[in-house]
Design a protein around this motif. Structure first.
Motif, PDB file in Angstrom:
ATOM      1  N   LEU A   1       3.515 -12.700   9.132  1.00 63.99           N
ATOM      2  CA  LEU A   1       2.957 -11.679   8.245  1.00 63.99           C
ATOM      3  C   LEU A   1       2.095 -12.341   7.177  1.00 63.99           C
ATOM      4  N   ASP A   2       2.596 -13.394   6.557  1.00 64.52           N
ATOM      5  CA  ASP A   2       1.832 -14.089   5.524  1.00 64.52           C
ATOM      6  C   ASP A   2       0.533 -14.655   6.077  1.00 64.52           C
TER       7      ASP A   2
ATOM      8  N   ILE B   1      -1.866 -11.644   6.607  1.00 68.87           N
ATOM      9  CA  ILE B   1      -2.371 -11.134   5.325  1.00 68.87           C
ATOM     10  C   ILE B   1      -3.443 -12.070   4.776  1.00 68.87           C
TER      11      ILE B   1
ATOM     12  N   HIS C   1      -7.406  -6.181   8.223  1.00 66.24           N
ATOM     13  CA  HIS C   1      -6.440  -5.076   8.144  1.00 66.24           C
ATOM     14  C   HIS C   1      -5.232  -5.485   8.980  1.00 66.24           C
ATOM     15  N   VAL C   2      -4.036  -5.407   8.387  1.00 69.21           N
ATOM     16  CA  VAL C   2      -2.827  -5.839   9.081  1.00 69.21           C
ATOM     17  C   VAL C   2      -1.948  -4.639   9.391  1.00 69.21           C
TER      18      VAL C   2
ATOM     19  N   ALA D   1       6.840  -5.901   3.996  1.00 69.67           N
ATOM     20  CA  ALA D   1       5.526  -6.010   4.636  1.00 69.67           C
ATOM     21  C   ALA D   1       4.530  -5.044   3.993  1.00 69.67           C
TER      22      ALA D   1
ATOM     23  N   ALA E   1       3.433  -6.383   0.728  1.00 69.05           N
ATOM     24  CA  ALA E   1       2.511  -7.508   0.937  1.00 69.05           C
ATOM     25  C   ALA E   1       1.103  -7.040   1.298  1.00 69.05           C
ATOM     26  N   GLY E   2       0.959  -5.772   1.677  1.00 68.40           N
ATOM     27  CA  GLY E   2      -0.375  -5.239   1.972  1.00 68.40           C
ATOM     28  C   GLY E   2      -0.598  -4.783   3.395  1.00 68.40           C
ATOM     29  N   ALA E   3       0.447  -4.802   4.210  1.00 73.15           N
ATOM     30  CA  ALA E   3       0.299  -4.390   5.607  1.00 73.15           C
ATOM     31  C   ALA E   3       0.547  -2.889   5.760  1.00 73.15           C
TER      32      ALA E   3
ATOM     33  N   THR F   1       2.596  -0.532   7.777  1.00 71.63           N
ATOM     34  CA  THR F   1       3.835  -0.795   8.504  1.00 71.63           C
ATOM     35  C   THR F   1       4.324   0.438   9.239  1.00 71.63           C
TER      36      THR F   1
END
Length: 100
Positions: free
Chosen positions: A48-49, A52, A57-58, A73, A76-78, A80
């Motif tokens: 994930l890190d 990101i 776009h995650v 997650a 962190a900006g994902a 989900t």
């Protein structure tokens, strides 16, 4: 648009390939520099890190009973979603909008 999916699960990789034309399914350590969308299986430690950090776009998916991991997650900006939602949207063709 370049879509890259990080997973070590062969069945997940197969389903993702079937659901998204041109997706590149990779294992940890692969080059993600050209990705505009990165799909991450949250069972793969540390990815994930890495996703990101690309600035892409995650989209992260994980177990519905592991709300803490899904929440982390998202923080962190994902984007989900639980596995069931992820694979349902994938089969419906509503996971990735190819008109970006």
């Amino acid at each position: 648009m370049t879509v890259v999916a990080i997973t070590t699960d062969l069945m997940d990789g197969s389903k993702i390939r079937s659901g998204i034309d041109g997706v590149r399914v990779v294992r940890p350590g692969a080059d993600l520099s050209d990705a505009s969308i990165v799909i991450v299986d949250l069972r793969v430690p540390g990815m994930l890190d890495v996703a990101i950090a690309t600035g892409a776009h995650v989209i992260a998916y994980g177990s519905h009973v592991d709300g803490a991991t899904l929440d982390a997650a998202a923080v962190a900006g994902a984007q989900t979603m639980p596995r069931s939602v992820f694979f349902r949207r994938l089969s419906e063709g509503t996971l990735v909008d190819r008109d970006d």
